[in-house]
Design a protein around this motif. Structure first.
Motif, PDB file in Angstrom:
ATOM      1  N   PRO A   1      -9.103  15.401   5.032  1.00 56.78           N
ATOM      2  CA  PRO A   1      -9.022  15.533   3.576  1.00 56.78           C
ATOM      3  C   PRO A   1      -8.814  14.170   2.916  1.00 56.78           C
ATOM      4  O   PRO A   1      -8.015  13.357   3.391  1.00 56.78           O
ATOM      5  CB  PRO A   1      -7.795  16.419   3.381  1.00 56.78           C
ATOM      6  CG  PRO A   1      -6.919  16.088   4.547  1.00 56.78           C
ATOM      7  CD  PRO A   1      -7.855  15.804   5.700  1.00 56.78           C
ATOM      8  N   ALA A   2      -9.546  13.908   1.873  1.00 57.33           N
ATOM      9  CA  ALA A   2      -9.421  12.641   1.163  1.00 57.33           C
ATOM     10  C   ALA A   2      -8.025  12.535   0.559  1.00 57.33           C
ATOM     11  O   ALA A   2      -7.458  13.515   0.081  1.00 57.33           O
ATOM     12  CB  ALA A   2     -10.480  12.555   0.069  1.00 57.33           C
ATOM     13  N   ARG A   3      -7.479  11.331   0.582  1.00 61.71           N
ATOM     14  CA  ARG A   3      -6.138  11.091   0.063  1.00 61.71           C
ATOM     15  C   ARG A   3      -6.172  10.002  -0.995  1.00 61.71           C
ATOM     16  O   ARG A   3      -7.100   9.189  -1.049  1.00 61.71           O
ATOM     17  CB  ARG A   3      -5.183  10.713   1.195  1.00 61.71           C
ATOM     18  CG  ARG A   3      -4.979  11.836   2.202  1.00 61.71           C
ATOM     19  CD  ARG A   3      -3.891  11.490   3.210  1.00 61.71           C
ATOM     20  NE  ARG A   3      -3.683  12.543   4.188  1.00 61.71           N
ATOM     21  CZ  ARG A   3      -2.939  13.619   3.983  1.00 61.71           C
ATOM     22  NH1 ARG A   3      -2.318  13.783   2.836  1.00 61.71           N
ATOM     23  NH2 ARG A   3      -2.803  14.533   4.933  1.00 61.71           N
ATOM     24  N   LEU A   4      -5.125   9.968  -1.819  1.00 64.96           N
ATOM     25  CA  LEU A   4      -5.010   9.013  -2.916  1.00 64.96           C
ATOM     26  C   LEU A   4      -4.023   7.908  -2.551  1.00 64.96           C
ATOM     27  O   LEU A   4      -2.964   8.168  -1.978  1.00 64.96           O
ATOM     28  CB  LEU A   4      -4.556   9.728  -4.183  1.00 64.96           C
ATOM     29  CG  LEU A   4      -5.600  10.685  -4.780  1.00 64.96           C
ATOM     30  CD1 LEU A   4      -4.933  11.727  -5.661  1.00 64.96           C
ATOM     31  CD2 LEU A   4      -6.652   9.900  -5.569  1.00 64.96           C
ATOM     32  N   PHE A   5      -4.393   6.673  -2.900  1.00 63.16           N
ATOM     33  CA  PHE A   5      -3.588   5.518  -2.553  1.00 63.16           C
ATOM     34  C   PHE A   5      -3.453   4.582  -3.755  1.00 63.16           C
ATOM     35  O   PHE A   5      -4.327   4.540  -4.630  1.00 63.16           O
ATOM     36  CB  PHE A   5      -4.232   4.735  -1.404  1.00 63.16           C
ATOM     37  CG  PHE A   5      -4.399   5.513  -0.129  1.00 63.16           C
ATOM     38  CD1 PHE A   5      -3.435   5.452   0.863  1.00 63.16           C
ATOM     39  CD2 PHE A   5      -5.524   6.306   0.067  1.00 63.16           C
ATOM     40  CE1 PHE A   5      -3.585   6.169   2.040  1.00 63.16           C
ATOM     41  CE2 PHE A   5      -5.689   7.025   1.246  1.00 63.16           C
ATOM     42  CZ  PHE A   5      -4.708   6.954   2.235  1.00 63.16           C
TER      43      PHE A   5
ATOM     44  N   ALA B   1       0.854  -1.188   0.000  1.00 59.31           N
ATOM     45  CA  ALA B   1       0.000   0.000   0.000  1.00 59.31           C
ATOM     46  C   ALA B   1       0.888   1.236   0.000  1.00 59.31           C
ATOM     47  O   ALA B   1       1.855   1.320   0.765  1.00 59.31           O
ATOM     48  CB  ALA B   1      -0.916  -0.001   1.214  1.00 59.31           C
ATOM     49  N   LEU B   2       0.545   2.185  -0.864  1.00 60.65           N
ATOM     50  CA  LEU B   2       1.320   3.416  -1.009  1.00 60.65           C
ATOM     51  C   LEU B   2       0.365   4.608  -1.000  1.00 60.65           C
ATOM     52  O   LEU B   2      -0.688   4.576  -1.632  1.00 60.65           O
ATOM     53  CB  LEU B   2       2.111   3.412  -2.318  1.00 60.65           C
ATOM     54  CG  LEU B   2       3.072   2.239  -2.511  1.00 60.65           C
ATOM     55  CD1 LEU B   2       3.496   2.143  -3.959  1.00 60.65           C
ATOM     56  CD2 LEU B   2       4.286   2.398  -1.619  1.00 60.65           C
ATOM     57  N   MET B   3       0.737   5.655  -0.272  1.00 61.32           N
ATOM     58  CA  MET B   3      -0.051   6.890  -0.250  1.00 61.32           C
ATOM     59  C   MET B   3       0.664   7.937  -1.090  1.00 61.32           C
ATOM     60  O   MET B   3       1.897   8.034  -1.054  1.00 61.32           O
ATOM     61  CB  MET B   3      -0.228   7.389   1.183  1.00 61.32           C
ATOM     62  CG  MET B   3      -1.107   8.633   1.288  1.00 61.32           C
ATOM     63  SD  MET B   3      -1.430   9.112   3.024  1.00 61.32           S
ATOM     64  CE  MET B   3       0.210   9.682   3.509  1.00 61.32           C
ATOM     65  N   TRP B   4      -0.118   8.752  -1.797  1.00 60.03           N
ATOM     66  CA  TRP B   4       0.458   9.757  -2.682  1.00 60.03           C
ATOM     67  C   TRP B   4       0.271  11.152  -2.102  1.00 60.03           C
ATOM     68  O   TRP B   4      -0.826  11.524  -1.659  1.00 60.03           O
ATOM     69  CB  TRP B   4      -0.203   9.697  -4.049  1.00 60.03           C
ATOM     70  CG  TRP B   4       0.380  10.647  -5.054  1.00 60.03           C
ATOM     71  CD1 TRP B   4       1.537  10.495  -5.756  1.00 60.03           C
ATOM     72  CD2 TRP B   4      -0.175  11.899  -5.489  1.00 60.03           C
ATOM     73  NE1 TRP B   4       1.736  11.557  -6.592  1.00 60.03           N
ATOM     74  CE2 TRP B   4       0.706  12.441  -6.459  1.00 60.03           C
ATOM     75  CE3 TRP B   4      -1.328  12.613  -5.144  1.00 60.03           C
ATOM     76  CZ2 TRP B   4       0.465  13.655  -7.091  1.00 60.03           C
ATOM     77  CZ3 TRP B   4      -1.565  13.834  -5.770  1.00 60.03           C
ATOM     78  CH2 TRP B   4      -0.675  14.342  -6.736  1.00 60.03           C
ATOM     79  N   CYS B   5       1.358  11.920  -2.093  1.00 59.65           N
ATOM     80  CA  CYS B   5       1.340  13.347  -1.753  1.00 59.65           C
ATOM     81  C   CYS B   5       2.014  14.099  -2.886  1.00 59.65           C
ATOM     82  O   CYS B   5       3.001  13.615  -3.460  1.00 59.65           O
ATOM     83  CB  CYS B   5       2.069  13.611  -0.437  1.00 59.65           C
ATOM     84  SG  CYS B   5       1.339  12.807   0.993  1.00 59.65           S
TER      85      CYS B   5
END
Length: 288
Positions: free
Chosen positions: A113-117, A27-31
């Protein structure tokens, strides 16, 4: 993606290959300022939008259609900038392994805030046919036209089908009209006419269904939209289609007197679909 993240992911995948076992799900989160970084997987109950597809030896079917569906779903869910979602998408595609069979999923998850994964998962076993449980309960989804918010519920429904020795469950409207499965669109043949439920019904726009309809148009095969009940499918060749399994003819209806019709068309269309995959694009930060 930063170099240390690529190296860590490479080690995990290589270990899985060396010991002959499937690699772990990543699993990876994007910023925007840091790109993709490892994180804990978010629960399905937090999903606002999601999309997934099969990657087999670096090839995928209908990737642009998946991109368009996911970007539109994110914009609908949060009003987020399509340009921002596109930047995430490009990094996510670059992070996918090009060897082996994978079933990645891109995700938008809340709360605010919604985040992208990005979730990189080994592809589950694939099958060429399907047994379907016919449930009397009406479709309980809240947002059937957007993939993501109802995935947890659909997983529970699929578990119900599994307890009855089926791989899928058919969803219907309160008045009994056929909609789709928990993970698949429903298509069927009436003579030489390929049919599907009317798009006016609450359905997820399927990428594999769109590819099949495109080929039908090229071959001048008639495609018609219908509003069938389960009884209208009795004795017919019925397909459950999705990105993972492709085309699966129904070989058994469970919990119902419905008879599965002979699969006269499935084999040739399955062979075509197997050749419809294209190489993943090369992007900056491409992981190989």
């Amino acid at each position: 993606m930063k170099e240390h993240v690529r190296m860590e992911m490479a080690v995990v995948w290589q270990v899985g290959q060396d010991v002959g076992s499937e690699p772990d799900i990543r699993a990876l989160m994007w910023c925007e300022d840091r790109g993709l970084t490892p994180c804990r997987p978010v629960p399905d109950t937090a999903l606002l939008a999601a999309d997934s597809w099969l990657v087999d030896e670096g090839r995928v079917r209908g990737l642009e259609r998946h991109r368009h569906r996911f970007v539109a779903a994110c914009a609908e869910a949060t009003g987020d900038s399509p340009a921002r979602i596109e930047r995430f998408w490009q990094e996510a595609i670059g992070a996918l392994p090009r060897a082996g069979a994978w079933f990645p999923r891109v995700e938008l998850a809340g709360p605010e805030p919604a985040r992208l994964f990005l979730r990189i998962r080994p592809a589950p076993p694939r099958t060429g046919s399907v047994a379907v449980w016919v449930d009397e309960e009406a479709d309980p989804r809240v947002l059937p036209r957007r993939k993501g918010p109802d995935l947890s519920l659909l997983s529970e429904l699929r578990g119900r089908a599994t307890r009855h020795a089926a791989q899928e469950l058919m969803l219907t409207t309160p008045d009994g009209l056929v909609l789709e499965g928990t993970t698949a669109n429903v298509l069927w043949w009436e003579g030489d006419v390929l049919c599907r439920p009317s798009p006016e019904l609450p359905l997820l726009a399927g990428v594999t269904t769109a590819l099949i309809e495109e080929r039908a148009t090229r071959l001048e095969v008639a495609v018609e939209h219908r509003r069938p009940t389960a009884a209208d499918l009795d004795g017919r060749e019925v397909w459950f289609v999705n990105a993972l399994h492709g085309i699966r003819p129904v070989t058994e209806w469970l919990g119902s007197p419905l008879r599965a019709g002979p699969a006269r068309y499935a084999a040739s269309w399955q062979s075509w679909l197997d050749t419809a995959a294209e190489p993943l694009p090369t992007t900056n930060g491409d992981f190989r």
